[in-house]
Scaffold this motif. Structure first.
Motif, PDB file in Angstrom:
ATOM      1  N   LEU A 487     -31.367  -0.222 -10.306  1.00 44.24           N
ATOM      2  CA  LEU A 487     -30.057   0.326 -10.659  1.00 44.24           C
ATOM      3  C   LEU A 487     -29.359  -0.584 -11.662  1.00 44.24           C
ATOM      4  O   LEU A 487     -29.474  -1.813 -11.597  1.00 44.24           O
ATOM      5  CB  LEU A 487     -29.176   0.466  -9.412  1.00 44.24           C
ATOM      6  N   THR A 528     -26.188   8.474 -12.181  1.00 41.71           N
ATOM      7  CA  THR A 528     -26.547   7.053 -12.238  1.00 41.71           C
ATOM      8  C   THR A 528     -26.774   6.440 -10.856  1.00 41.71           C
ATOM      9  O   THR A 528     -27.049   5.243 -10.758  1.00 41.71           O
ATOM     10  CB  THR A 528     -25.458   6.262 -12.991  1.00 41.71           C
ATOM     11  N   GLY A 529     -26.637   7.223  -9.785  1.00 43.21           N
ATOM     12  CA  GLY A 529     -26.991   6.729  -8.451  1.00 43.21           C
ATOM     13  C   GLY A 529     -25.812   6.416  -7.557  1.00 43.21           C
ATOM     14  O   GLY A 529     -25.983   5.760  -6.523  1.00 43.21           O
ATOM     15  N   PHE A 641     -21.490   2.022 -12.500  1.00 45.19           N
ATOM     16  CA  PHE A 641     -22.887   2.440 -12.609  1.00 45.19           C
ATOM     17  C   PHE A 641     -23.115   2.886 -14.054  1.00 45.19           C
ATOM     18  O   PHE A 641     -22.330   3.668 -14.595  1.00 45.19           O
ATOM     19  CB  PHE A 641     -23.189   3.601 -11.666  1.00 45.19           C
TER      20      PHE A 641
END
Length: 727
Positions: A487, A528-529, A641
């Motif tokens: 990430l 983006t998580g 993120f």
């Protein structure tokens, strides 16, 4: 109920006394009714002949002796053929119909004399079984003298065919049109009858009002067929059997439990009422049974009669009155409707029900445990009568894991499930009662070798959940091989995770009255998580999550959005779960940009709930610039993120997509993958799902990279405003 003429199956235990009781009452009814008007009705002689029996022919002969010689000659044929009761009745009716009034009155005197003689011959010692039964019902339901009179009349006209034929079918005593006859029969005024027909007998559903009249119900009939206290007990309440169930101390406050036991064990003249309320399936009923068991007192549970509110009132009343002289506990389960009864069209009915309930709550020396799911609509005057209350909440995921371990250990199945399997089972939001029942059923089915025990337990739990709430929510399930590696996050995630672990322990051990929260803001481009990390945090801490989006909360009605925001925060706090708000910019809208007042109201409510919340809150947004300034300050950590770095591209590709292709992943493929910009974890998942059903021999890495390049190109196209240069 079976009908009777002279005898009846109802009376087989004490036929003579029961029949005498019925005949004596019918004589009283007739004495009140016989007049020059009614005596001309042929139907009355059906009852008179039944009462007098073989003496009825003597009445016929005495009437004939009043006739003149000419009348006798005219009626000779009818007199000769009066060889049975029906012909005798026909003869009497014909004679009276053409007789002068003086003869009719003389005949009435004659009949009264004969039935008086008959009444005297019917005398008996003690009480009949039916009398005892009616008095037993009166005692258990606190019936008045007038209500006892109506009970007796209902029994006689329901169980005895001759009585029904005359008093109901002919005179219509049970209908409005026959009310004058009913007043005479029962020796009651109009007002008294109206009071009886709107009183206890109707409310407890022993008497039903229908078609402008009244009639005995099946419940009344069954009670009369069984005159004992055991009959009442089997119909309206049951003895709670002594068992070895212990109170689950993991789910209840030990000090509160001890306090409840002290209240119930104390010998007091005034009432003791305990209210157990909260989430359905939270273990309230099993707790009540365990409390009753540990108290050492006899306990009775009121029958549910879920489709009959009046039946429940009858059951409560019967149980309270039957156990009044015993130091015992009464359990009233599913008490919501009784405690918060509302009438849309009748305020009078609501007031009467409230008065009835208050009387039960005030009855001296009663000890009742009331069980309800929702107490919001219960009147304050009712709530004020409870000695103590205990709220039950849905057990959280961590508690369910403990419950599964405890119950499996109790059934000697300690090593039958792995930690991973217990983790999977804990996703089903069921209480300990359901867990215990599912395990017991699985053992019964799987014995003796206990084959397929796991599969049977899982099937049982899934079936239970589908019945109640549906299958577990798979939308909040994270990838099996998820990790933080790869990430692109601006922030010290390992440190934040350590802080979350410490705060999680604090929440478990601290005073629940303190408002302490850990608020996280995840912001950055879509995919983006952010949401996936929020789910990972829930799994890592062993907590359930509740993910809410704008569509779950926003309402078209002014003011309802704020109420929904309040409910979401309250539910998360009560159930001890992590609250995730997707698209938080919808609620944390910059107030200076607001056009309408309700936009500001929504933001204000959300900010207020953030401050008061006790728990972990995670908000995600793609639009940091749109958030209200006051909200930013309320987050403990703001984590950005961003699009994946080149090494992140490789990590997510190997984790999610490399296995789809049949060719080898070489250095050229890796270099090309590293060169793709603006990729997100969401892009890898989209492309993976697009090709996941293909066979490996039909795919290669180059094809997959081209798909990823197109996903990245779409984002670049959006950033350019959708404009292309050239033709």
């Amino acid at each position: 109920m079976p009908k009777a003429g002279g005898q009846n199956k109802l009376l087989r235990s004490n036929t003579d006394k029961n029949e005498r009781f019925v005949l004596q009452n019918c004589i009283a009814y007739l004495n009140a009714l016989i007049s020059p008007e009614t005596i001309l009705h042929k139907e009355i002689f059906g009852v008179i002949s039944w009462i007098l029996g073989d003496k009825f022919r003597r009445v016929e002969k005495q009437l004939c002796s009043m006739l003149s010689k000419k009348e006798l000659e005219q009626r000779q044929y009818d007199i000769d053929n009066a060889n049975n009761t029906d012909n005798s009745i026909d003869l009497i009716h014909k004679i009276l119909y053409t007789s002068p009034k003086s003869r009719v009155i003389k005949f009435i005197t004659l009949v009264r004399k004969e039935i008086a003689i008959r009444n005297k011959s019917l005398a008996y010692l003690g009480k009949s079984e039916i009398e005892k039964n009616i008095l037993n019902i009166a005692k258990n339901f606190n019936l008045t003298k007038e209500e006892i009179k109506l009970c007796t009349f209902l029994y006689i006209t329901t169980a005895w065919h001759k009585a029904e034929e005359y008093f109901v079918n002919h005179l219509k005593c049970n209908a409005v049109s026959g009310r004058r006859y009913l007043k005479a029969v029962l020796q009651m005024a109009e007002k008294q009858i109206n009071t009886v027909l709107s009183g206890s007998l109707v409310k407890i559903e022993l008497c039903a009002i229908k078609n402008n009249g009244f009639a005995a119900t099946d419940d009344f009939t069954e009670l009369l067929l069984n005159p004992s206290d055991e009959g009442l007990e089997s119909k309206y309440f049951n003895r709670v059997t002594t068992n070895t169930n212990r109170i689950n101390k993991q789910e209840t406050d030990h000090q509160k439990t001890e306090h409840i036991l002290k209240l119930l064990r104390a010998k007091r003249q005034y009432a003791t009422h305990i209210l157990l309320h909260g989430a359905s399936g939270g273990g309230k009923t099993s707790y009540a049974h365990s409390i009753a068991n540990e108290s050492g007192l006899p306990a009775y549970e009121v029958a549910k009669n879920e489709n009959k509110s009046g039946g429940r009132k009858a059951a409560i009343k019967a149980c309270v009155n039957s156990t009044n002289n015993k130091d015992s506990i009464i359990i009233v389960d599913n008490a919501d409707e009784i405690l918060r009864r509302k009438y849309i069209y009748s305020k009078d009915a609501e007031a009467e029900d409230k008065y009835w309930l208050i009387n039960i709550l005030k009855k001296p020396a009663t000890k009742i445990i009331w069980i309800a799911d929702n107490i919001e609509d219960i009147d304050a005057a009712v709530l004020g009568h409870f000695s103590f209350s205990l709220e039950f909440k849905q057990i959280n995921r961590r508690q369910r894991i403990g419950a599964w371990k405890s119950i499996l250990n109790k059934h000697r199945l300690k090593n039958s499930f792995s930690d991973e399997e217990l983790e999977e089972l804990s996703k089903y939001p069921v209480n300990t009662d359901v867990i215990d029942r599912c395990v017991k059923m699985a053992i019964d089915i799987a014995l003796p070798e206990k084959n397929h025990l796991k599969e049977i337990v899982i099937k049982n739990v899934e079936a239970q959940m589908e019945l109640v709430r549906g299958k577990p929510n798979n939308k909040d399930k994270i990838e099996n091989n998820y990790s933080l590696e790869g990430l692109n996050v601006e922030g010290d995630l390992p440190t934040i995770m350590c802080q979350l672990e410490a705060f999680d322990k604090y929440l478990q051990n601290s005073d629940r009255s303190l408002n302490r929260n850990f608020n996280l803001l995840f912001y950055g481009p879509p995919g983006t998580g952010k949401s996936e990390l929020a789910r990972y945090i829930g799994k890592h801490l062993g907590r359930e999550i509740m993910c809410k989006r704008a569509s779950d909360i926003i309402s078209k009605w002014v003011g309802e959005t704020e109420q929904n925001i309040n409910k979401v925060f309250r539910q998360a706090e009560e159930e001890d779960i992590i609250l995730i708000i997707d698209e938080a910019d919808t609620f944390l809208y910059r107030r200076e940009w607001a056009i309408r007042s309700w936009e500001i109201m929504g933001t204000n409510e959300f900010l207020t709930q953030m401050e008061r919340f006790r728990g972990i809150l995670i908000c995600t947004t793609n639009m940091l610039q749109g958030l209200d300034g006051a909200s930013i300050r309320r987050f403990n950590h703001k984590i950005k993120f961003d699009y994946l770095k080149p090494e992140g591209n490789v990590i997510f590709y190997k984790r999610l997509m490399a296995s789809l292709a049949s060719d080898s992943f070489n250095e050229n493929i890796e270099n090309e993958l590293r060169s793709i910009r603006q990729l997100t974890p969401g892009d890898f998942r989209i492309v993976r799902d697009r090709y996941s059903f293909y066979k490996p021999q039909d795919l290669n890495h180059q094809l997959l990279l081209e798909s990823l390049t197109r996903e990245a190109g779409i984002k670049q196209f959006q950033r350019d405003g959708g404009k292309r240069i050239g033709f």
